[in-house]
Design an enzyme around this catalytic site. Structure first.
Site, short mmCIF file in Angstrom:
data_model
loop_
_atom_site.label_atom_id
_atom_site.label_comp_id
_atom_site.label_asym_id
_atom_site.label_seq_id
_atom_site.Cartn_x
_atom_site.Cartn_y
_atom_site.Cartn_z
N TYR A 1 0.84 -1.21 0.00
CA TYR A 1 0.00 0.00 0.00
C TYR A 1 0.88 1.25 0.00
CZ TYR A 1 -2.63 3.89 1.94
OH TYR A 1 -3.15 5.13 2.15
N ARG B 1 0.08 8.25 17.27
CA ARG B 1 -0.27 8.71 15.92
C ARG B 1 -0.68 10.18 15.96
NH1 ARG B 1 1.93 4.82 15.09
NH2 ARG B 1 1.40 2.96 13.91
N1 UFG Z 1 -4.95 0.02 16.86
C1 UFG Z 1 -5.22 -0.79 17.96
N2 UFG Z 1 -6.32 -1.57 17.90
C2 UFG Z 1 -7.15 -1.60 16.83
C3 UFG Z 1 -6.87 -0.76 15.74
C4 UFG Z 1 -5.75 0.03 15.78
O1 UFG Z 1 -4.50 -0.82 18.95
O2 UFG Z 1 -8.13 -2.37 16.85
C5 UFG Z 1 -3.77 0.90 16.91
C6 UFG Z 1 -2.77 0.59 15.82
O3 UFG Z 1 -1.88 -0.41 16.22
C7 UFG Z 1 -2.10 1.94 15.64
C8 UFG Z 1 -3.21 2.96 15.99
O4 UFG Z 1 -4.19 2.21 16.71
O5 UFG Z 1 -1.08 2.09 16.57
C9 UFG Z 1 -3.86 3.56 14.78
O6 UFG Z 1 -4.25 2.50 13.91
P1 UFG Z 1 -5.15 2.75 12.62
O7 UFG Z 1 -5.35 1.40 11.98
O8 UFG Z 1 -6.34 3.56 12.97
O9 UFG Z 1 -4.24 3.65 11.72
P2 UFG Z 1 -2.77 3.37 11.18
O10 UFG Z 1 -1.87 4.31 11.91
O11 UFG Z 1 -2.39 1.95 11.19
O12 UFG Z 1 -3.01 3.67 9.66
C10 UFG Z 1 -2.88 4.93 9.13
C11 UFG Z 1 -3.69 5.01 7.86
C12 UFG Z 1 -3.15 4.07 6.83
C13 UFG Z 1 -1.70 4.26 6.68
C14 UFG Z 1 -1.00 4.15 8.02
C15 UFG Z 1 0.47 4.44 7.98
O13 UFG Z 1 -5.03 4.71 8.13
O14 UFG Z 1 -3.79 4.31 5.60
O15 UFG Z 1 -1.55 5.11 8.88
O16 UFG Z 1 1.12 3.81 9.04
F1 UFG Z 1 -1.18 3.30 5.88
#
Ligand code: UFG
Length: 343
Positions: free
Chosen positions: A157, A237
């Site tokens: 991605y 984040r």
């Molecule tokens: N998290 C949990 N439990 C969950 C879901 C998420 O603990 O059920 C945590 C993840 O580990 C992360 C944080 O919450 O630390 C945020 O997770 P998200 O999935 O909401 O978002 P991401 O940071 O993984 O993803 C975002 C964008 C993606 C992009 C990514 C880059 O949504 O499109 O950042 O790292 F690819």
């Protein structure tokens, strides 16, 4: 002036359509509705075309104003949101990601160049949705992350977005294609009006999952790791309100229309929040308690992703209106209750 918005029925795209409408632009949405919602286009009362960004004939018709949805108006610029954005799925089915996010986008870029030539002008300007996922896992000393931080994406991605950034640079140099690349940090929240918001299927994002767990729509919430090198051990984040992202697109578009060029901006608040902090604010906003479970780390999660967002402030005059996590959660909660009912 008509703007084509690809992916305009999706989460961020739909909020951007509203920002464009408020700024006085005419908008046409192109969306294949794989992840977008027709209801968003209906809410926005925007001319809507269901189709693929890789359909060159359709694109040529839309850009030249020959498609029935355009009312004879030529498109002046394109905001390109349409993409698949599930990191896990991109690892199990990379072909789908490279075809859609990269291959189809290449068709769009060629159409922008061709339409410009037909008019005897430069290629039509493009605002492109990229991601902080293009930075991969930055070194601690590189946080907050500036736009010149090395890009080392760690999944298909992120690589599909990073590759299109490279293609845009090449198209700028060779054909003069004007572009703004926005690297979003964590898009969150919803339009305060309560009629647009986050609605993914499947849902993988933290804030909607927290609200689902709080209301009992889901059994519980797993915190993916509490042994990260952060103050409370959970990942940090930079949550940025989706309406603030939308505002940045209007500013980026205006810059391109006024002066062209090629520009790259991070879009984040510059402040990080941990998973625990998000849960805590969600409890405050909803007035309910959430028992979260500690689970294994999720593969590929960087410990900390926080933007250095000064460049967009300096060059675009962009200032997030809803920079507080509390406000983001309040708006997400209002939307969640309206979308899924009060539970
Ligand atoms: N998290 C949990 N439990 C969950 C879901 C998420 O603990 O059920 C945590 C993840 O580990 C992360 C944080 O919450 O630390 C945020 O997770 P998200 O999935 O909401 O978002 P991401 O940071 O993984 O993803 C975002 C964008 C993606 C992009 C990514 C880059 O949504 O499109 O950042 O790292 F690819």
């Amino acid at each position: 002036m008509t703007i084509l918005v690809t992916g305009g029925a999706g989460y961020i795209g739909s909020h951007a359509v509203r920002a464009l409408q408020k700024a006085g632009f005419a908008v046409v949405v192109l969306d294949n509705l794989v992840y977008g919602h027709l209801s968003n286009a209906e809410t926005l009362a925007v001319p809507f075309v269901q189709g693929q960004v890789g359909d060159r004939q359709l694109l040529d018709q839309l850009l030249s104003g020959q498609h029935s949805s355009c009312g004879g108006e030529r498109v002046r610029a394109v905001l390109h949101f349409a993409a698949y954005a599930y990191v896990g799925e991109s690892m199990s089915d990379p072909a789908r990601y490279y075809r859609n996010n990269l291959g189809d986008s290449l068709v769009l870029l060629e159409s922008l160049v061709a339409e410009g030539r037909r008019r005897g002008e430069q290629p039509l300007p493009l605002v492109f949705s990229s991601t902080c996922a293009t930075y991969g896992i930055p070194e601690v000393e590189q946080i907050p992350i500036r736009e010149d931080c090395p890009q080392r994406p760690i999944n298909p991605y992120g690589r599909s977005k990073w590759m299109l950034e490279q293609v845009l640079a090449d198209f700028g140099a060779a054909y003069g294609l004007p572009s703004v690349i926005f690297r979003y940090f964590n898009a969150a929240g919803a339009d305060p009006a309560g009629d647009l918001g986050e609605d993914h299927d499947p849902e993988t994002h933290l804030i909607p999952l927290v609200l689902d767990a709080i209301t009992g729509r889901r059994d519980n919430l797993c915190i993916f790791g509490n042994d990260y090198p952060t103050p409370d051990g959970t990942c940090i984040r930079d949550y940025i309100h989706v309406c603030d992202l939308a505002d940045a697109h209007v500013l980026g578009l205006r810059k391109l229309l006024a002066e062209g060029g090629q520009h790259v901006y991070n879009l984040g608040t510059g402040h990080g929040a941990s998973v625990q902090e998000v849960i805590s604010v969600a409890q405050t906003v909803t007035g309910r308690l959430l028992q979260a479970h500690i689970a294994e780390r999720r593969a590929g999660d960087p410990p900390i992703l926080v933007a250095a967002a000064e460049k967009a402030a300096k060059e675009l005059g962009w200032r997030p209106r809803y920079g507080e996590l509390l406000t983001i959660l309040e708006h997400a909660w209002t939307w969640h209750q309206r979308r899924f009912g009060k539970q």
